[in-house]
Design a protein around this motif. Structure first.
Motif, PDB file in Angstrom:
ATOM      1  N   UNK A  19     -67.788 -81.220  11.961  1.00 22.18           N
ATOM      2  CA  UNK A  19     -67.810 -80.794  13.363  1.00 22.18           C
ATOM      3  C   UNK A  19     -68.933 -81.465  14.146  1.00 22.18           C
ATOM      4  N   UNK A  20     -69.755 -82.277  13.472  1.00 22.09           N
ATOM      5  CA  UNK A  20     -70.837 -82.975  14.160  1.00 22.09           C
ATOM      6  C   UNK A  20     -72.088 -82.142  14.348  1.00 22.09           C
ATOM      7  N   UNK A  21     -72.184 -81.029  13.633  1.00 23.06           N
ATOM      8  CA  UNK A  21     -73.351 -80.162  13.740  1.00 23.06           C
ATOM      9  C   UNK A  21     -74.408 -80.576  12.732  1.00 23.06           C
ATOM     10  N   UNK A  22     -75.644 -80.222  13.033  1.00 29.01           N
ATOM     11  CA  UNK A  22     -76.753 -80.515  12.119  1.00 29.01           C
ATOM     12  C   UNK A  22     -76.812 -79.479  11.016  1.00 29.01           C
ATOM     13  N   UNK A  23     -77.226 -79.905   9.844  1.00 26.77           N
ATOM     14  CA  UNK A  23     -77.410 -78.957   8.751  1.00 26.77           C
ATOM     15  C   UNK A  23     -78.799 -78.351   8.852  1.00 26.77           C
ATOM     16  N   UNK A  24     -78.928 -77.132   8.363  1.00 26.20           N
ATOM     17  CA  UNK A  24     -80.214 -76.441   8.373  1.00 26.20           C
ATOM     18  C   UNK A  24     -81.068 -76.929   7.206  1.00 26.20           C
ATOM     19  N   UNK A  25     -82.322 -76.536   7.202  1.00 23.25           N
ATOM     20  CA  UNK A  25     -83.211 -76.872   6.078  1.00 23.25           C
ATOM     21  C   UNK A  25     -82.664 -76.307   4.774  1.00 23.25           C
ATOM     22  N   UNK A  26     -82.176 -75.083   4.812  1.00 25.17           N
ATOM     23  CA  UNK A  26     -81.630 -74.461   3.600  1.00 25.17           C
ATOM     24  C   UNK A  26     -80.387 -75.206   3.102  1.00 25.17           C
ATOM     25  N   UNK A  27     -79.549 -75.642   4.036  1.00 22.00           N
ATOM     26  CA  UNK A  27     -78.361 -76.398   3.647  1.00 22.00           C
ATOM     27  C   UNK A  27     -78.745 -77.757   3.072  1.00 22.00           C
ATOM     28  N   UNK A  28     -79.766 -78.373   3.625  1.00 26.71           N
ATOM     29  CA  UNK A  28     -80.243 -79.653   3.098  1.00 26.71           C
ATOM     30  C   UNK A  28     -80.759 -79.480   1.672  1.00 26.71           C
ATOM     31  N   UNK A  34     -77.481 -79.799  -5.505  1.00 26.07           N
ATOM     32  CA  UNK A  34     -76.127 -79.719  -6.040  1.00 26.07           C
ATOM     33  C   UNK A  34     -75.887 -80.699  -7.180  1.00 26.07           C
ATOM     34  N   UNK A  35     -74.987 -80.298  -8.066  1.00 30.65           N
ATOM     35  CA  UNK A  35     -74.531 -81.178  -9.142  1.00 30.65           C
ATOM     36  C   UNK A  35     -73.160 -81.758  -8.795  1.00 30.65           C
ATOM     37  N   UNK A  36     -72.631 -81.398  -7.624  1.00 27.32           N
ATOM     38  CA  UNK A  36     -71.320 -81.852  -7.168  1.00 27.32           C
ATOM     39  C   UNK A  36     -71.476 -83.190  -6.447  1.00 27.32           C
ATOM     40  N   UNK A  37     -71.567 -84.253  -7.221  1.00 30.97           N
ATOM     41  CA  UNK A  37     -71.793 -85.574  -6.625  1.00 30.97           C
ATOM     42  C   UNK A  37     -70.569 -86.085  -5.872  1.00 30.97           C
ATOM     43  N   UNK A  39     -68.481 -84.163  -4.128  1.00 27.67           N
ATOM     44  CA  UNK A  39     -68.547 -83.464  -2.849  1.00 27.67           C
ATOM     45  C   UNK A  39     -69.642 -84.015  -1.953  1.00 27.67           C
ATOM     46  N   UNK A  40     -70.775 -84.318  -2.547  1.00 28.93           N
ATOM     47  CA  UNK A  40     -71.890 -84.882  -1.784  1.00 28.93           C
ATOM     48  C   UNK A  40     -71.501 -86.234  -1.180  1.00 28.93           C
ATOM     49  N   UNK A  41     -70.770 -87.039  -1.944  1.00 30.38           N
ATOM     50  CA  UNK A  41     -70.305 -88.331  -1.432  1.00 30.38           C
ATOM     51  C   UNK A  41     -69.331 -88.175  -0.283  1.00 30.38           C
ATOM     52  N   UNK A  42     -68.431 -87.200  -0.390  1.00 31.75           N
ATOM     53  CA  UNK A  42     -67.471 -86.957   0.686  1.00 31.75           C
ATOM     54  C   UNK A  42     -68.205 -86.538   1.955  1.00 31.75           C
ATOM     55  N   UNK A  43     -69.184 -85.656   1.821  1.00 28.27           N
ATOM     56  CA  UNK A  43     -69.965 -85.207   2.976  1.00 28.27           C
ATOM     57  C   UNK A  43     -70.729 -86.387   3.587  1.00 28.27           C
ATOM     58  N   UNK A  44     -71.303 -87.232   2.753  1.00 29.25           N
ATOM     59  CA  UNK A  44     -72.074 -88.381   3.250  1.00 29.25           C
ATOM     60  C   UNK A  44     -71.184 -89.356   4.026  1.00 29.25           C
ATOM     61  N   UNK A  45     -69.933 -89.501   3.624  1.00 26.53           N
ATOM     62  CA  UNK A  45     -69.022 -90.396   4.320  1.00 26.53           C
ATOM     63  C   UNK A  45     -68.679 -89.908   5.721  1.00 26.53           C
TER      64      UNK A  45
END
Length: 60
Positions: A19-28, A34-37, A39-45
């Motif tokens: 949605x183009x929103x910033x993540x919070x410190x806790x979300x960062x 996370x061990x979900x690499x 998922x992390x890659x999908x989010x980074x894309x």
């Protein structure tokens, strides 16, 4: 990569980034821990500017 690869605990962060929103410190910190690499890659894309930076890297 498919959004189906994202674990349920990362889904709220993914939706926020999409949605183009910033993540919070806790979300960062959640992303950092996370061990979900996949998922992390999908989010980074999907972060803003990801495609432009990738294009510059491939075609200087």
């Amino acid at each position: 990569m498919s959004a189906k690869l994202i674990s349920p605990e990362l889904r709220p962060v993914y939706d926020k980034v999409l949605a183009g929103q910033r993540v919070t410190d806790d979300e960062a910190l959640q992303l950092y821990a996370t061990h979900d690499l996949n998922g992390l890659g999908v989010i980074a894309q999907h972060r803003p500017g990801a495609k432009e930076r990738q294009h510059r890297h491939l075609h200087p």
